[in-house]
Design a protein around this motif. Sequence first.
Motif, PDB file in Angstrom:
ATOM      1  N   LEU A   1       0.693  -6.134 -16.561  1.00 21.19           N
ATOM      2  CA  LEU A   1       1.938  -5.643 -17.158  1.00 21.19           C
ATOM      3  C   LEU A   1       2.378  -4.332 -16.507  1.00 21.19           C
ATOM      4  N   VAL A   2       1.423  -3.438 -16.254  1.00 11.39           N
ATOM      5  CA  VAL A   2       1.744  -2.175 -15.588  1.00 11.39           C
ATOM      6  C   VAL A   2       2.177  -2.424 -14.147  1.00 11.39           C
ATOM      7  N   LEU A   3       1.515  -3.349 -13.467  1.00 10.39           N
ATOM      8  CA  LEU A   3       1.865  -3.646 -12.084  1.00 10.39           C
ATOM      9  C   LEU A   3       3.272  -4.222 -11.955  1.00 10.39           C
ATOM     10  N   VAL A   4       3.664  -5.045 -12.907  1.00  9.21           N
ATOM     11  CA  VAL A   4       4.940  -5.743 -12.791  1.00  9.21           C
ATOM     12  C   VAL A   4       6.112  -4.910 -13.311  1.00  9.21           C
ATOM     13  N   PHE A   5       5.828  -3.872 -14.087  1.00  7.99           N
ATOM     14  CA  PHE A   5       6.901  -3.122 -14.739  1.00  7.99           C
ATOM     15  C   PHE A   5       7.924  -2.540 -13.757  1.00  7.99           C
ATOM     16  N   PRO A   6       7.512  -1.852 -12.661  1.00 10.51           N
ATOM     17  CA  PRO A   6       8.538  -1.334 -11.724  1.00 10.51           C
ATOM     18  C   PRO A   6       9.394  -2.437 -11.105  1.00 10.51           C
ATOM     19  N   TYR A   7       8.814  -3.599 -10.867  1.00 11.02           N
ATOM     20  CA  TYR A   7       9.589  -4.708 -10.288  1.00 11.02           C
ATOM     21  C   TYR A   7      10.592  -5.261 -11.301  1.00 11.02           C
ATOM     22  N   ILE A   8      10.192  -5.320 -12.559  1.00 16.07           N
ATOM     23  CA  ILE A   8      11.125  -5.779 -13.595  1.00 16.07           C
ATOM     24  C   ILE A   8      12.283  -4.794 -13.747  1.00 16.07           C
TER      25      ILE A   8
ATOM     26  N   ASN B   1      19.127  -9.739  -4.161  1.00 18.07           N
ATOM     27  CA  ASN B   1      18.157  -8.642  -4.242  1.00 18.07           C
ATOM     28  C   ASN B   1      17.284  -8.780  -5.483  1.00 18.07           C
ATOM     29  N   ALA B   2      17.881  -9.205  -6.596  1.00 13.00           N
ATOM     30  CA  ALA B   2      17.104  -9.446  -7.812  1.00 13.00           C
ATOM     31  C   ALA B   2      16.079 -10.546  -7.581  1.00 13.00           C
ATOM     32  N   LEU B   3      16.470 -11.574  -6.814  1.00 10.26           N
ATOM     33  CA  LEU B   3      15.533 -12.653  -6.501  1.00 10.26           C
ATOM     34  C   LEU B   3      14.341 -12.131  -5.703  1.00 10.26           C
ATOM     35  N   LYS B   4      14.593 -11.158  -4.828  1.00  7.09           N
ATOM     36  CA  LYS B   4      13.495 -10.586  -4.045  1.00  7.09           C
ATOM     37  C   LYS B   4      12.447  -9.949  -4.950  1.00  7.09           C
TER      38      LYS B   4
ATOM     39  N   PHE C   1       0.603 -18.783  -1.571  1.00  9.89           N
ATOM     40  CA  PHE C   1       1.972 -19.195  -1.240  1.00  9.89           C
ATOM     41  C   PHE C   1       2.989 -18.174  -1.753  1.00  9.89           C
ATOM     42  N   SER C   2       2.823 -17.749  -3.000  1.00  6.27           N
ATOM     43  CA  SER C   2       3.754 -16.760  -3.558  1.00  6.27           C
ATOM     44  C   SER C   2       3.651 -15.424  -2.829  1.00  6.27           C
ATOM     45  N   SER C   3       2.449 -15.078  -2.341  1.00  6.20           N
ATOM     46  CA  SER C   3       2.279 -13.829  -1.595  1.00  6.20           C
ATOM     47  C   SER C   3       3.046 -13.864  -0.279  1.00  6.20           C
ATOM     48  N   VAL C   4       2.980 -15.000   0.420  1.00  4.80           N
ATOM     49  CA  VAL C   4       3.705 -15.133   1.685  1.00  4.80           C
ATOM     50  C   VAL C   4       5.209 -15.051   1.456  1.00  4.80           C
ATOM     51  N   ILE C   5       5.691 -15.717   0.425  1.00  2.58           N
ATOM     52  CA  ILE C   5       7.126 -15.690   0.124  1.00  2.58           C
ATOM     53  C   ILE C   5       7.582 -14.263  -0.178  1.00  2.58           C
ATOM     54  N   ASN C   6       6.832 -13.568  -1.011  1.00  3.33           N
ATOM     55  CA  ASN C   6       7.206 -12.196  -1.375  1.00  3.33           C
ATOM     56  C   ASN C   6       7.205 -11.266  -0.173  1.00  3.33           C
ATOM     57  N   SER C   7       6.184 -11.366   0.687  1.00  7.25           N
ATOM     58  CA  SER C   7       6.071 -10.466   1.840  1.00  7.25           C
ATOM     59  C   SER C   7       7.203 -10.700   2.836  1.00  7.25           C
ATOM     60  N   LEU C   8       7.473 -11.961   3.162  1.00  3.99           N
ATOM     61  CA  LEU C   8       8.497 -12.260   4.164  1.00  3.99           C
ATOM     62  C   LEU C   8       9.895 -11.961   3.641  1.00  3.99           C
TER      63      LEU C   8
ATOM     64  N   LEU D   1       6.344  -5.093   8.779  1.00  8.41           N
ATOM     65  CA  LEU D   1       5.915  -6.468   8.529  1.00  8.41           C
ATOM     66  C   LEU D   1       4.434  -6.523   8.188  1.00  8.41           C
ATOM     67  N   VAL D   2       3.611  -5.841   8.975  1.00 11.42           N
ATOM     68  CA  VAL D   2       2.168  -5.876   8.739  1.00 11.42           C
ATOM     69  C   VAL D   2       1.821  -5.266   7.381  1.00 11.42           C
ATOM     70  N   LEU D   3       2.421  -4.130   7.069  1.00 15.18           N
ATOM     71  CA  LEU D   3       2.086  -3.450   5.823  1.00 15.18           C
ATOM     72  C   LEU D   3       2.678  -4.161   4.614  1.00 15.18           C
ATOM     73  N   ARG D   4       3.779  -4.855   4.785  1.00 14.66           N
ATOM     74  CA  ARG D   4       4.314  -5.675   3.693  1.00 14.66           C
ATOM     75  C   ARG D   4       3.325  -6.777   3.320  1.00 14.66           C
ATOM     76  N   CYS D   5       2.732  -7.390   4.328  1.00  9.46           N
ATOM     77  CA  CYS D   5       1.744  -8.433   4.065  1.00  9.46           C
ATOM     78  C   CYS D   5       0.471  -7.840   3.459  1.00  9.46           C
ATOM     79  N   ALA D   6       0.044  -6.684   3.962  1.00  8.63           N
ATOM     80  CA  ALA D   6      -1.167  -6.050   3.433  1.00  8.63           C
ATOM     81  C   ALA D   6      -0.979  -5.590   1.993  1.00  8.63           C
ATOM     82  N   TRP D   7       0.252  -5.241   1.631  1.00 12.26           N
ATOM     83  CA  TRP D   7       0.513  -4.738   0.284  1.00 12.26           C
ATOM     84  C   TRP D   7       0.220  -5.789  -0.778  1.00 12.26           C
TER      85      TRP D   7
END
Length: 466
Positions: free
Chosen positions: A277-284, A305-308, A340-347, A394-400
Amino acid sequence: MFENPATISSTSPHLRKSGSKSVFIDPGVDVYLGVGGGVSEMGDLKGSSSPLHITTMVPSPIFLWRFKVILFLFWALCCCKIGWDSVMRMSIDLRDLFLYEAFLYYNPLLLVTMMVWLWGVNLWVFSQGSVNYAKVFDLDHNHLTHREMWKCSMWMTIIVPTSMTAYLYLYSHGEVSLAASQPVLLYIAFALVLIFPFDIFYLSSRYFLLRTLWRIAFPLQPITFPDFFLADILTSMVKVFSDLERSVCRMVHRQVATIAWFEADAVCGSHQIAIPLVLVFPYICRLLQCLRQYKDTKEKSSLLNALKYSTAVPVIFLSALKYHVMADSWTSFYRPLWLFSSVINSLYSFYWDVTRDWDLSGFTKIFKFSRPSAISNLLYGRQWVYFWVIGSNLVLRCAWTYKLSAHLRHNYITVFTITAMEMFRRFQWVFFRVENEWNKITKSHPMGEISLEEDKLLGSTTPHDV
């Protein structure tokens, strides 16, 4: 009719050297006192009526700077020495758990300190370049400069490790209650400084930060550039918030500096529902901002942008499911979905950074300093800068993604490193995001109008809020 001549004591260090005689000064004689203590007459004895001029010795700025550096290095050496000796006092089987707990309490504030340092560097580059960041963020003349940001970060750099060293020392020497008080007092002190209502310690800037945080948490009003800019930065600091939650949880349950680490993890561990819940709060919050922007502007890009930001939600909650499902179910079904969701989010996030937040056509001005220097000559107009920024992003987006996943956080050193790298990625992002916004402002407003507003801002005589 005549006054007695003024007598200066023979013990005065300004007028007498060892073994010299007393010095008598006639009121009509202008006397110059040199640095070495010598006395000389200046001007005519009859016509001179100048007051006594005394030249004092003032340490040079270079000397003061070197003295501060020596003190800082001595302090750092003492902290390292005391901390290392304290850790070595612990038995080998408890040493890792001991370091893990200490790291849990102080890791969030260390990362915040790093972010403040980097923001000071951002402001310094803006002040040297052609981007008017005060206009971009709609700041008044009381806004903090890079020097003031560095002062704040310097104090944080001193206070946080000092408290951590005290914690390690006291706990390793059996003073458990005193050790437990160190992180608690530090957290309380930081909170009080942030909300202190009196007109000291940059009140206007603290109020601006708190007001913006309130607008981020409750995006019920039109969204301004500072609102979503700070919200974007907060998405890079979710590790700080999750560790803060765990630290405060331990403090509330009186489990600080306790040997019952496993019992503490049973209450405040990575499995608790509060972590995702804490992790997702800034994204919400950022998602709601985009929806509010669409309501106000009807621009479809706001929905994209909201979809991102919505793509981060599956990454966080699918990772948290590992603590609540069978191991076979996780391996066969949930883990592939998480990947799969991680790859979508990073790219998706990488694409939006480069094409929308930065706008490749705007990579022109940020490193062009008003006074060319070695740094600007190295960076301005160099293609390798843009290749580096895009590739590292790109690299750090994937590592995040590693950090967003609660089930991968058992190695705290690795997570800390990746979080620091994410903050460095955001530090790079800031330059081009602010420049892109400045380019939009200059295109939508005549330069003469902007220059007039700048003159008013710079010409203000109101004192700075300190």
